[in-house]
Design a protein around this motif. Structure first.
Motif, PDB file in Angstrom:
ATOM      1  N   VAL A  76     -28.763  60.930  39.661  1.00 18.71           N
ATOM      2  CA  VAL A  76     -29.544  59.697  39.582  1.00 18.71           C
ATOM      3  C   VAL A  76     -30.181  59.533  38.207  1.00 18.71           C
ATOM      4  CG1 VAL A  76     -31.463  58.404  40.569  1.00 18.71           C
ATOM      5  CG2 VAL A  76     -29.977  59.762  42.064  1.00 18.71           C
ATOM      6  N   ASN A 153     -35.472  54.135  49.153  1.00 21.78           N
ATOM      7  CA  ASN A 153     -34.052  53.965  48.837  1.00 21.78           C
ATOM      8  C   ASN A 153     -33.519  52.638  49.367  1.00 21.78           C
ATOM      9  OD1 ASN A 153     -33.521  56.361  47.408  1.00 21.78           O
ATOM     10  ND2 ASN A 153     -33.383  57.527  49.298  1.00 21.78           N
ATOM     11  N   ASN A 299     -26.892  62.575  47.271  1.00 26.00           N
ATOM     12  CA  ASN A 299     -27.793  61.678  46.537  1.00 26.00           C
ATOM     13  C   ASN A 299     -27.265  60.251  46.437  1.00 26.00           C
ATOM     14  OD1 ASN A 299     -29.446  63.974  45.934  1.00 26.00           O
ATOM     15  ND2 ASN A 299     -28.092  64.441  44.201  1.00 26.00           N
TER      16      ASN A 299
END
Length: 384
Positions: A76, A153, A299
């Motif tokens: 990320v 998220n 992720n």
């Protein structure tokens, strides 16, 4: 009607969706006059796309996901860093898109979750209507089921989806199963876009597992499992540019460069599919009645969502790792949803053509690009 595509070149799904829709549009007498494809500087657009889209393909540089080495998933931090580091280059690419739109003068632009689409609408204010198509827009639906403790998220992915579709006429949310639309978010829920080659495939219950991965770094887990279970035959598809089209690891493990026709033939004859929870691959398996084990890229929140939605829809099971023993244990309990899925899928042609017709009939829009706002021109010029 002249239709121009904007396509995200990350992964296989958005490109195969564009191919499928091009087939539907041409069968109804429309023209697909070009496909603008965004890709990372080190990525190669698969040859199958240029061969099957049957329209000029124009490439431009676009943001892409960065992966950790050794199959440890999405990085990320590096993904975000790369976005800001290359912001100047990315903004310049908006001019590439604008120049091509001005040259072609399409009646409609259809975007397949291409990152630039919303920003292009916001800066250049084209008077050409745009439809945005992706499974990701289903995550904006109030009835979508998310992973637990995922509020942040969820906010981020829906923010990205909104940004990719700013000022679009409508968002067409591809779904494993039928759901009602959501007018508040301009969402129409539609069936998946699958290539017509699926319709003519003959299925069989083979003796091998098929594996599809979005990035070749994930192959480490496959090899480790294989070395402990060499008796199970595996065929894996990856994007590794450093090996031949077919890399034979040993007698029961073979890696294949991504190839559309070969992949579909293997899918039709495999025992089950193991995939990194991409929407397109799961849909193809459901259509052919193949059980699926979905392994979200670490992720990668979107793939976590896809896997949950796939389980709810009866596609198969979810796993956090490529422990292929789980799919072998699951197979005796699988209940195929193939017929239900096919019934939903077969409604697609009429629904997509209806949405296309509705978008271009908006009386307030002309078919020429608008005038770029002064502030946007200043921003763009600062990078040129």
């Amino acid at each position: 009607m002249k239709i121009l595509f904007l396509v995200q070149g990350e992964g296989r799904g958005h490109m195969t969706q564009a191919i499928s829709l091009s087939q539907i549009l041409r069968s109804a007498g429309h023209q697909v006059v070009g496909a603008l494809v965004g890709k990372a500087t080190n990525r190669v657009i698969p040859s199958f796309f240029a061969e099957q889209i049957k329209a000029p393909v124009y490439e431009f540089i676009a943001p892409a996901i960065a992966y950790n080495p050794g199959g440890k998933g999405m990085n990320v931090g590096h993904t975000v860093y790369s976005l800001f580091r290359n912001a100047g280059q990315y903004i310049k690419e908006l001019r590439t898109i604008h120049d091509k739109v001005n040259e072609i003068q399409p009646d409609l632009i259809i975007s397949f979750y291409e990152t630039y689409s919303g920003l292009y609408n916001l800066i250049f204010r084209p008077q050409i209507p745009m439809l945005c198509i992706a499974h990701q827009y289903l995550l904006m639906h109030p009835k979508f089921v998310f992973p637990e403790k995922s509020i942040f998220n969820r906010f981020l992915i829906n923010l990205n989806s909104r940004a990719a579709s700013w000022l679009a006429h409508k968002r067409l949310a591809l779904s494993f199963r039928e759901m009602e639309g959501n007018s508040e978010n301009k969402i129409a829920v539609v069936p998946p876009l699958l290539r017509r080659e699926l319709r003519s495939l003959q299925t069989s219950a083979g003796d091998f597992l098929l594996v599809y991965m979005t990035h070749h770094s994930l192959s480490k887990q496959i090899i480790e499992w294989h070395q402990a279970h060499p008796e199970v035959a595996l065929h894996c598809f990856w994007d590794n540019p450093n090996v031949s089209d077919e890399f034979v690891f040993d007698n029961t493990l073979t890696f294949h460069r991504i190839n559309s026709e070969k992949y579909l033939n293997k899918l039709a004859s495999c025992k089950a599919l193991v995939t990194t929870a991409g929407f397109e691959s799961v849909c193809e398996a459901m259509y052919l009645g193949k059980p699926v084990m979905m392994v979200p890229v670490p992720n990668h929140f979107e793939q976590q969502c896809n896997a949950i939605d796939g389980v709810i829809s009866g596609a198969g099971i979810k796993s956090e790792t490529f422990d292929l023993s789980k799919i072998l244990e699951y197979l005796p309990n699988h209940k195929s949803q193939s017929q239900t899925f096919r019934n939903w899928y077969q409604r697609g042609d009429a629904l997509f053509l209806s949405e296309v017709s509705s978008a271009v009939k908006r009386p307030e829009l002309s078919r020429k690009t608008g005038v770029m706002p002064f502030f946007a021109q200043r921003i763009l010029n600062s990078f040129l």
